[in-house]
Design an enzyme around this catalytic site. Structure first.
Site, PDB file in Angstrom:
ATOM      1  N   ASN A  49       0.684  -1.114   0.153  1.00 21.75           N
ATOM      2  CA  ASN A  49       0.569   0.096  -0.192  1.00 21.75           C
ATOM      3  C   ASN A  49       0.736   1.682   0.128  1.00 21.75           C
ATOM      4  OD1 ASN A  49      -1.960   1.641   0.440  1.00 21.75           O
ATOM      5  ND2 ASN A  49      -2.199   1.780   3.126  1.00 21.75           N
ATOM      6  N   TRP A  50       1.076   1.951  -1.002  1.00 20.65           N
ATOM      7  CA  TRP A  50       1.388   2.837  -1.387  1.00 20.65           C
ATOM      8  C   TRP A  50       1.132   4.595  -0.888  1.00 20.65           C
ATOM      9  CZ3 TRP A  50       4.484   3.548  -6.829  1.00 20.65           C
ATOM     10  CH2 TRP A  50       4.630   2.469  -6.966  1.00 20.65           C
ATOM     11  N   LYS A  51       0.259   4.291  -0.275  1.00 20.68           N
ATOM     12  CA  LYS A  51      -0.729   5.518   0.258  1.00 20.68           C
ATOM     13  C   LYS A  51      -0.441   6.638  -0.910  1.00 20.68           C
ATOM     14  CE  LYS A  51       0.390   3.618   5.094  1.00 20.68           C
ATOM     15  NZ  LYS A  51      -0.145   3.325   6.320  1.00 20.68           N
TER      16      LYS A  51
ATOM     17  N   HIS B 113      -9.310   0.595   4.977  1.00 23.57           N
ATOM     18  CA  HIS B 113      -8.058   0.644   5.613  1.00 23.57           C
ATOM     19  C   HIS B 113      -8.423   2.013   6.769  1.00 23.57           C
ATOM     20  CE1 HIS B 113      -4.743   2.425   6.081  1.00 23.57           C
ATOM     21  NE2 HIS B 113      -3.781   1.148   5.676  1.00 23.57           N
TER      22      HIS B 113
ATOM     23  N   GLU C 162      -6.480   3.885   7.729  1.00 30.01           N
ATOM     24  CA  GLU C 162      -7.184   5.695   7.302  1.00 30.01           C
ATOM     25  C   GLU C 162      -8.077   6.138   6.717  1.00 30.01           C
ATOM     26  OE1 GLU C 162      -2.891   5.909   5.336  1.00 30.01           O
ATOM     27  OE2 GLU C 162      -2.254   4.881   7.571  1.00 30.01           O
TER      28      GLU C 162
ATOM     29  N   GLU D 270      -5.386  -5.741  10.558  1.00 24.93           N
ATOM     30  CA  GLU D 270      -4.257  -4.712  10.417  1.00 24.93           C
ATOM     31  C   GLU D 270      -4.598  -3.796  11.979  1.00 24.93           C
ATOM     32  OE1 GLU D 270      -2.058  -2.915   6.572  1.00 24.93           O
ATOM     33  OE2 GLU D 270      -4.046  -1.677   6.876  1.00 24.93           O
TER      34      GLU D 270
ATOM     35  N   GLY E 216       2.252   1.993  10.486  1.00 26.35           N
ATOM     36  CA  GLY E 216       3.290   3.099  10.317  1.00 26.35           C
ATOM     37  C   GLY E 216       3.895   3.268  11.739  1.00 26.35           C
TER      38      GLY E 216
ATOM     39  N   SER F 122       3.255  -2.301  10.379  1.00 32.33           N
ATOM     40  CA  SER F 122       4.483  -2.136  10.711  1.00 32.33           C
ATOM     41  C   SER F 122       5.477  -3.338  10.208  1.00 32.33           C
ATOM     42  CB  SER F 122       5.395  -2.178  11.811  1.00 32.33           C
ATOM     43  OG  SER F 122       4.124  -0.749  11.809  1.00 32.33           O
TER      44      SER F 122
ATOM     45  N   GLY G 172       2.980  -1.785   3.851  1.00 30.28           N
ATOM     46  CA  GLY G 172       3.132   0.433   3.601  1.00 30.28           C
ATOM     47  C   GLY G 172       4.666   0.606   4.221  1.00 30.28           C
ATOM     48  N   GLY G 173       4.673   1.426   4.631  1.00 30.47           N
ATOM     49  CA  GLY G 173       6.315   2.057   4.094  1.00 30.47           C
ATOM     50  C   GLY G 173       7.352   1.227   3.902  1.00 30.47           C
TER      51      GLY G 173
END
Ligand code: PEP
Length: 331
Positions: free
Chosen positions: A85-87, A170, A172, A245, A251, A292, A313-314
């Site tokens: 997930n590049w956000k 998600h 977010e 998640e 994150g 993470s 993600g990251g």
């Protein structure tokens, strides 16, 4: 010895509070205390600083190793699935193309792989990754099919552009953009109405919910509402993947322990068992852990019998890390 820091204030951006918390963390660590934190909101910079500075966080709720219900077949051959997930990253198309070329250089993978870049990069992703087996999906979709809905994206637009997946629910989207379980369910149904689209549905509890033992009930509600009206056939065809998640892990650098992830995934299968009369739905559902995940943590997580992949993600923004995670999901 355990020092328990209970944060009363949750407003972000208070530099003095951050300073004093960091100072107390440094002094307490130097004095040999184990730091345990409570009442933490992940959007609070103080909390994140506490967790980020703590190499051995003590989780307030512990999970013992747990096995799936005997109603669930252990011989399901669920193919691991890793998603990136590049956000809202990277900032420019040139950087996106560099990242895509880095992924392409990794070749073809045994696990199923999906990336979710921002919308403006989807067409480059589809072109550059063609032939690699890496699937391309969108980070969200609306539930309307066409008309006066400025700014919205219809599932048919994604499907007809070549996307195979849509990430929905998600945390977010839930916390920052007010998406409710019912609006997520409308999106799930709209996406599944497109025969070529698959859904990755995210569920997970906040830290406050986790700390007071609400993990199972939160995830149960999100699943029941998010999958309302979704047929067993669609699930048996593998058109939905669940991403567990925990919000506190996203994150933050704080990964759930393998036992925690396993317990949550078993709870998800239990909910599916009670929602669908065919137990195969629960047995065949692929459930990713997200929060993470790094090349260092992926193997231990994947060693759990009910962890079928990772939502990243990251680390998905660094080709070398993402490729190592994909590798670790298989080996
Ligand atoms: C995510 O965005 O879904 C996620 C899991 O992020 P990260 O890996 O950075 O925690």
């Amino acid at each position: 010895m355990i020092l328990y820091i209970h944060l009363l204030h949750k407003q972000p951006g208070n530099n003095m509070k951050l300073f004093y918390c960091n100072l107390s963390l440094v002094l307490a660590t130097a004095a040999g205390f184990t730091i345990q934190t409570g009442n933490i909101n992940k959007y609070n910079s103080i909390s994140t600083a506490l967790y980020a500075g703590n190499p051995n966080p003590v989780f307030p709720v512990q999970y013992a190793p747990v096995a799936a219900s005997p109603a669930i077949s252990s011989n399901t051959n669920r193919r691991p699935i890793v998603a990136g997930n590049w956000k809202l990253n990277p900032a420019t198309k040139a950087e996106a193309i560099e990242l895509l070329n880095g992924l392409k250089a990794g070749g073809v993978h045994d696990s199923e792989v999906v990336i979710f870049p921002p919308l403006p990069y989807l067409s480059d992703a589809l072109t550059i990754l063609a032939g690699t087996g890496i699937n391309v999906g969108a980070q969200n979709a609306g539930s309307n099919t066409k008309g006066a809905f400025t700014g919205e994206i219809a599932p048919s637009m994604l499907a007809s552009s070549g996307c195979s997946h849509v990430l929905l629910g998600h945390s977010e989207r839930r916390s920052l953009f007010g998406e409710s379980d019912s609006s997520i369910n409308e999106r799930v149904q709209a996406c599944l109405a497109e025969a070529s689209l698959n859904v990755v549905l995210c569920v997970g509890e906040t830290l406050e919910e986790y700390e007071i033992g609400l993990l199972k009930s939160v995830v149960d509600t999100q699943l029941r509402k998010g999958l309302a009206g979704v047929s067993a056939d669609d699930l048996l065809m593998g058109r939905v993947v669940i991403a567990y998640e925990p919000v506190w892990a996203i994150g933050t650098g704080l990964v759930a322990t393998p036992n925690q992830a396993q317990a949550a995934h078993v709870a998800i299968r239990d909910t599916l068992l009670s929602m669908y009369t065919n137990p195969e739905v629960a047995s065949k559902m692929r459930i990713q852990y997200g929060g993470s995940v790094s090349p260092d943590s992926v193997k231990d997580l994947m060693a759990m019998p009910d962890v079928d992949g990772a939502l990243v993600g990251g680390a998905s923004l660094i080709p070398d890390s993402f490729l190592k995670i994909i590798q670790g999901s298989w080996n």
